[in-house]
Design an enzyme around this catalytic site. Sequence first.
Site, mmCIF file in Angstrom:
data_model
loop_
_atom_site.group_PDB
_atom_site.id
_atom_site.type_symbol
_atom_site.label_atom_id
_atom_site.label_comp_id
_atom_site.label_asym_id
_atom_site.label_seq_id
_atom_site.Cartn_x
_atom_site.Cartn_y
_atom_site.Cartn_z
ATOM 1 N N CYS A 14 0.826 -1.214 0.000
ATOM 2 C CA CYS A 14 0.000 0.000 0.000
ATOM 3 C C CYS A 14 0.857 1.260 0.000
ATOM 4 O O CYS A 14 0.635 2.184 -0.793
ATOM 5 C CB CYS A 14 -0.933 -0.019 1.203
ATOM 6 S SG CYS A 14 -0.115 -0.467 2.762
ATOM 7 N N HIS A 27 -2.437 5.570 6.232
ATOM 8 C CA HIS A 27 -1.072 6.059 6.396
ATOM 9 C C HIS A 27 -1.034 7.520 5.932
ATOM 10 O O HIS A 27 -1.825 7.923 5.086
ATOM 11 C CB HIS A 27 -0.087 5.296 5.503
ATOM 12 C CG HIS A 27 -0.102 3.809 5.663
ATOM 13 N ND1 HIS A 27 0.166 3.175 6.847
ATOM 14 C CD2 HIS A 27 -0.319 2.818 4.759
ATOM 15 C CE1 HIS A 27 0.118 1.854 6.664
ATOM 16 N NE2 HIS A 27 -0.180 1.616 5.406
HETATM 17 P P1 NAD Z 1 -5.437 -10.951 6.326
HETATM 18 O O1 NAD Z 1 -4.839 -11.648 7.484
HETATM 19 O O2 NAD Z 1 -6.485 -9.932 6.571
HETATM 20 O O3 NAD Z 1 -6.055 -12.027 5.330
HETATM 21 C C1 NAD Z 1 -5.386 -13.193 4.957
HETATM 22 C C2 NAD Z 1 -6.389 -14.278 4.651
HETATM 23 O O4 NAD Z 1 -5.683 -15.413 4.170
HETATM 24 C C3 NAD Z 1 -7.179 -14.748 5.875
HETATM 25 O O5 NAD Z 1 -8.541 -14.860 5.491
HETATM 26 C C4 NAD Z 1 -6.612 -16.154 6.172
HETATM 27 O O6 NAD Z 1 -7.609 -17.005 6.677
HETATM 28 C C5 NAD Z 1 -6.194 -16.600 4.784
HETATM 29 N N1 NAD Z 1 -5.141 -17.607 4.745
HETATM 30 C C6 NAD Z 1 -4.067 -17.742 5.561
HETATM 31 N N2 NAD Z 1 -3.312 -18.796 5.175
HETATM 32 C C7 NAD Z 1 -3.902 -19.313 4.071
HETATM 33 C C8 NAD Z 1 -3.609 -20.390 3.201
HETATM 34 N N3 NAD Z 1 -2.517 -21.138 3.389
HETATM 35 N N4 NAD Z 1 -4.451 -20.630 2.166
HETATM 36 C C9 NAD Z 1 -5.546 -19.880 1.970
HETATM 37 N N5 NAD Z 1 -5.890 -18.826 2.759
HETATM 38 C C10 NAD Z 1 -5.075 -18.552 3.796
HETATM 39 O O7 NAD Z 1 -4.227 -10.344 5.493
HETATM 40 P P2 NAD Z 1 -4.245 -9.040 4.571
HETATM 41 O O8 NAD Z 1 -4.091 -7.833 5.420
HETATM 42 O O9 NAD Z 1 -5.388 -9.127 3.623
HETATM 43 O O10 NAD Z 1 -2.854 -9.204 3.812
HETATM 44 C C11 NAD Z 1 -2.717 -10.075 2.690
HETATM 45 C C12 NAD Z 1 -1.518 -9.633 1.868
HETATM 46 O O11 NAD Z 1 -1.758 -8.279 1.415
HETATM 47 C C13 NAD Z 1 -0.187 -9.568 2.637
HETATM 48 O O12 NAD Z 1 0.851 -9.852 1.732
HETATM 49 C C14 NAD Z 1 -0.111 -8.123 3.064
HETATM 50 O O13 NAD Z 1 1.204 -7.700 3.314
HETATM 51 C C15 NAD Z 1 -0.696 -7.445 1.846
HETATM 52 N N6 NAD Z 1 -1.241 -6.110 2.091
HETATM 53 C C16 NAD Z 1 -1.981 -5.845 3.192
HETATM 54 C C17 NAD Z 1 -2.462 -4.561 3.398
HETATM 55 C C18 NAD Z 1 -3.254 -4.186 4.621
HETATM 56 O O14 NAD Z 1 -3.227 -3.037 5.000
HETATM 57 N N7 NAD Z 1 -3.980 -5.082 5.223
HETATM 58 C C19 NAD Z 1 -2.189 -3.553 2.464
HETATM 59 C C20 NAD Z 1 -1.477 -3.880 1.301
HETATM 60 C C21 NAD Z 1 -0.998 -5.163 1.127
#
Ligand code: NAD
Length: 340
Positions: free
Chosen positions: A141, A221
């Site tokens: 992000c 942010h």
């Molecule tokens: P999150 O924890 O909210 O969601 C992750 C999901 O993946 C959960 O539903 C979990 O149950 C599922 N999961 C975990 N292991 C799994 C597996 N082996 N197979 C299938 N599903 C599985 O995470 P998020 O915040 O959505 O982040 C996801 C990615 O996006 C990360 O790489 C993070 O760095 C990136 N990201 C997050 C944000 C943020 O602010 N949240 C912003 C930009 C990028």
Amino acid sequence: MTIKVAINGYGTIGKRVADAVAAQPDMEIVGVSKTSMNADAYVAKARGYPLYIADLAKRPDFEGAGVPVAGTVGEMIGKADVVVDATPGGIGLKNKPMYEEHKIRAIYQGGEKHETAGFSFNSSVNYAEAKGRQFTRVVSCNTTGLVRIIHEMDREFGVEMVRAVMVRRASDPGDIKRGPVDAIVLDPVTLPSHHGPDVRSVLQHIRITTAAMIVPTTFMHLHVLQMTLAKPATRERVLELCRAHPRIGLVTKAAGIRSTAELKEFMQDLNRPRSDMWENGVFEESVSVEDGTELWLFQAIHQEADVVVENVDAIRAMCSDVPADESVRMTNAALEFVAL
Ligand code: NAD
């Protein structure tokens, strides 16, 4: 041709990408996946997305709660043209052999290292280079927000040096496990932070140094950004470029907004889904040019949202012949999104 999309990891990012994909005229969701039963599974069911699970031993937890399970993650991937891996950082690397085995294209998120995909994506910069690749990474992000504004200034004026300070949200609004509750945390205390090198995974030639801290908020942010430009700029021209960019918005003086909290409320009142702000929120009044080449500004970045539209474009970039400008237009139009 309709592009069949699977979402592996239906959490903060995955559920947003799923809805954005489902809204596109040329894409469909073939399934979303989760590891354990929680409220997101009810949301997937309500949206009509077939739900797949990583571990079939957990099937009774879902079906006992009234959520049907369509099968395994492997079965979901077998139905798709591309998978968006939105699992927590590091899990994507573990999933890579599965994608290789299925010979399926995969889009990773910013929690994965650049090396996991070998290609880091931003629709304004390198859309065309995603074509033909099996793996692409949509940068984080913060990096997405930095890349959008730096690239736009670089195209017009040339950017000699960027200095940026990121004031980062502590956790996402629904995350009860992370802090701090009452501290400003230097993240990291060593300088510079990792954000500069991450920007260079997309904009290799840009000189940039960054610092970051975490504050007790969940909304967004806030970046303090200073760029030394190669050619003289005017404040008015910088504002024009921001107004014209489909993913950069201006928080106008007239709106009277001077905080992320008010900006989030504004998005909510505009009926943006989940009060998401997909664009950079550049504070109009902050934009200043000193001595012709020193550009300063504040921008707000909604961590849960800005990467969502980039994922949609990355899907088209990898799986279709639609050019970049048209993809950005289609993505925004399907979401009824016009940048501030
Ligand atoms: P999150 O924890 O909210 O969601 C992750 C999901 O993946 C959960 O539903 C979990 O149950 C599922 N999961 C975990 N292991 C799994 C597996 N082996 N197979 C299938 N599903 C599985 O995470 P998020 O915040 O959505 O982040 C996801 C990615 O996006 C990360 O790489 C993070 O760095 C990136 N990201 C997050 C944000 C943020 O602010 N949240 C912003 C930009 C990028």
